[in-house]
Write a protein that holds these residues in place. Structure first.
Motif, mmCIF file in Angstrom:
data_model
loop_
_atom_site.group_PDB
_atom_site.id
_atom_site.type_symbol
_atom_site.label_atom_id
_atom_site.label_comp_id
_atom_site.label_asym_id
_atom_site.label_seq_id
_atom_site.Cartn_x
_atom_site.Cartn_y
_atom_site.Cartn_z
ATOM 1 N N TYR A 12 0.839 -1.202 0.000
ATOM 2 C CA TYR A 12 0.000 0.000 0.000
ATOM 3 C C TYR A 12 0.874 1.253 0.000
ATOM 4 C CZ TYR A 12 -3.690 3.265 1.297
ATOM 5 O OH TYR A 12 -4.570 4.312 1.300
ATOM 6 N N VAL A 13 1.911 1.245 0.857
ATOM 7 C CA VAL A 13 2.782 2.423 0.952
ATOM 8 C C VAL A 13 3.621 2.589 -0.318
ATOM 9 C CG1 VAL A 13 4.777 3.402 2.179
ATOM 10 C CG2 VAL A 13 2.864 2.428 3.480
ATOM 11 N N ILE A 14 4.231 1.488 -0.784
ATOM 12 C CA ILE A 14 5.247 1.661 -1.838
ATOM 13 C C ILE A 14 4.668 1.995 -3.216
ATOM 14 C CG2 ILE A 14 6.815 0.141 -0.557
ATOM 15 C CD1 ILE A 14 6.586 -1.907 -2.760
ATOM 16 N N VAL A 15 3.381 1.729 -3.433
ATOM 17 C CA VAL A 15 2.812 2.077 -4.747
ATOM 18 C C VAL A 15 2.335 3.540 -4.785
ATOM 19 C CG1 VAL A 15 2.112 -0.289 -5.276
ATOM 20 C CG2 VAL A 15 0.433 1.272 -4.261
ATOM 21 N N HIS A 16 2.494 4.255 -3.685
ATOM 22 C CA HIS A 16 2.015 5.635 -3.675
ATOM 23 C C HIS A 16 2.821 6.594 -4.543
ATOM 24 C CE1 HIS A 16 -1.256 4.822 -0.985
ATOM 25 N NE2 HIS A 16 -1.650 6.075 -1.187
ATOM 26 N N GLY A 17 4.047 6.220 -4.889
ATOM 27 C CA GLY A 17 4.787 7.068 -5.829
ATOM 28 C C GLY A 17 4.023 7.164 -7.149
ATOM 29 N N GLU A 18 3.550 6.017 -7.626
ATOM 30 C CA GLU A 18 2.813 6.002 -8.903
ATOM 31 C C GLU A 18 1.473 6.725 -8.763
ATOM 32 O OE1 GLU A 18 4.978 3.753 -8.087
ATOM 33 O OE2 GLU A 18 6.106 3.553 -9.941
#
Ligand code: ASP
Ligand code: MG
Length: 377
Positions: free
Chosen positions: A110-116
């Motif tokens: 959930y956290v790491i896809v927030h860049g996209e």
């Protein structure tokens, strides 16, 4: 599938999305594709370095790193006078800060896809508000995955969802922006497709839509005959087949997601890897040009050769590697470096040799590269 949509899928890599650049890069990409009166799907990566920072923020449980991760977005929002976007980004940042301490499997993806997700918000605002382009974001494009956290597998139903959602979105807008790298599980959770996954998102979308064109925009001009950090006379490869590109990405060339070219094998999607300001690039097509193409080098464990805990893999890629006369010449070179193992790709597109030490691998790669370019006119 019949070709019904004149749509270009353009993936914009994170290396291009740097503070001060986002509107220029996206403006250029739109300008290159809308002249031909078709539609455009832009798949965006996280801004440069952001995914690494998000991963550290979660793995170290460090909310301060979330501030670093969202900073490039805030900088761009401010530079482009997108005040409302700025406060939305701050709100998302506050939420992510609370999530980095949650030790549940879903929370990391959930956290790491927030860049996209932030790139998609920024790209929509930069195109629509700043540049006046008829562009809109689609956050959930319909890529459905299992819950294999960190490297989720894409499920077959995705083709149906993606086709429906994008056909609808493109009937209303000329340009649709989609986040790369992420999927949604059957339970409705955000998942990530593995590092470099935006490439894979773009190729899945292009194959589901049977798009006539898929362009990977990156900070270099295309795929090179060798890694320029190791091989100083590496050249741009004019063309590769889908299979060659697939094997090249599996063996670590240009850090493509390993799945990138798989959905394109046997398709007639016209693929180009290039820079937004360049008129050349690497073309990926079905016809094989009869030469070896490139040399890649990577740690054996990192390219799925899990039985080998140590050692370096040096691979020559080219559709001619299935032919005895080419293979014999490669074996002759490899033999003098005392390989632990030599592996032939079953489709005849590559020969991989495993050597123990990194310096030997580099020397072997350099010699094989000289052989590769001796074939390229
Ligand atoms: N941002 C993700 C990564 O750094 C996905 C991508 O850029 O393709 O791995
Ligand atoms: Mg990448």
């Amino acid at each position: 599938m019949p070709r019904t949509l004149n749509v270009t899928v353009a993936k914009v890599g994170g290396s291009l999305l740097r503070p001060g650049e986002v509107d220029k890069v996206l403006g250029k990409v739109v300008e290159r594709h809308l002249a031909d009166d078709g539609k455009l799907v832009i798949v965006v990566s996280a801004m440069k370095g952001v995914t690494d920072t998000l991963i550290r923020a979660y793995d170290e449980g460090e909310p301060r790193l979330i501030e670093d991760a969202i900073q490039p977005y805030l900088t761009e929002a401010q530079r482009l006078s997108l005040g409302k976007l700025g406060s939305m980004i701050e709100g998302i940042g506050a939420r992510l800060k609370g999530l980095v301490s949650i030790r549940e499997l879903w929370a990391r993806d959930y956290v790491i896809v927030h860049g996209e997700l932030l790139s998609t918000m920024l790209a929509e605002a930069a195109l629509y508000n700043s540049l006046g382009v008829d562009a809109g974001a689609v956050y959930d494009v319909g890529i459905v995955t299992n819950e294999d956290w960190g490297r989720a597998s894409v499920l077959g139903v995705s083709s149906h969802y993606v086709r429906h959602r994008l056909t609808w979105a493109l009937s209303r807008r000329s340009v649709v922006i989609v986040p790369g790298f992420l999927g949604i599980s059957l339970n409705g959770r955000l998942t990530s497709l593995g590092r470099g996954g935006s490439d894979y998102t773009a190729s899945l979308i292009a194959s589901y839509l049977n798009a006539p064109r898929l362009i990977f925009y990156t900070d270099v001009e295309g795929i090179m005959t060798g890694d320029p950090r190791i091989i100083n006379d590496a050249r741009l490869i004019p063309s590769l087949t889908h299979e060659e590109a697939y094997v090249a990405s599996l063996t670590g060339a240009k850090k493509f997601h390993p799945g990138t070219f798989k959905p394109l094998i046997d398709s007639d999607v016209h693929v180009v890897v290039t820079n937004p300001w360049s008129s050349s690039g690497t073309l990926i097509m079905s016809k094989c040009i009869n030469t070896p193409k490139l040399v890649s080098i990577s740690e054996a464990g990192s390219i799925g050769l899990v039985s080998l805990k140590s050692g370096y893999a040096v691979t020559v890629v080219g559709c001619v590697m299935g032919l005895d006369e080419f293979r014999r010449e490669v074996y002759l070179i490899i033999d003098s470096y005392g390989p632990i193992d030599v592996i032939n790709d079953t489709e005849g597109n590559a020969v991989t040799s495993i050597v123990k030490d990194q310096d030997v691998a580099v020397k072997l790669a350099k010699e094989l590269h000289r052989w590769v370019v001796s074939w390229i006119r």
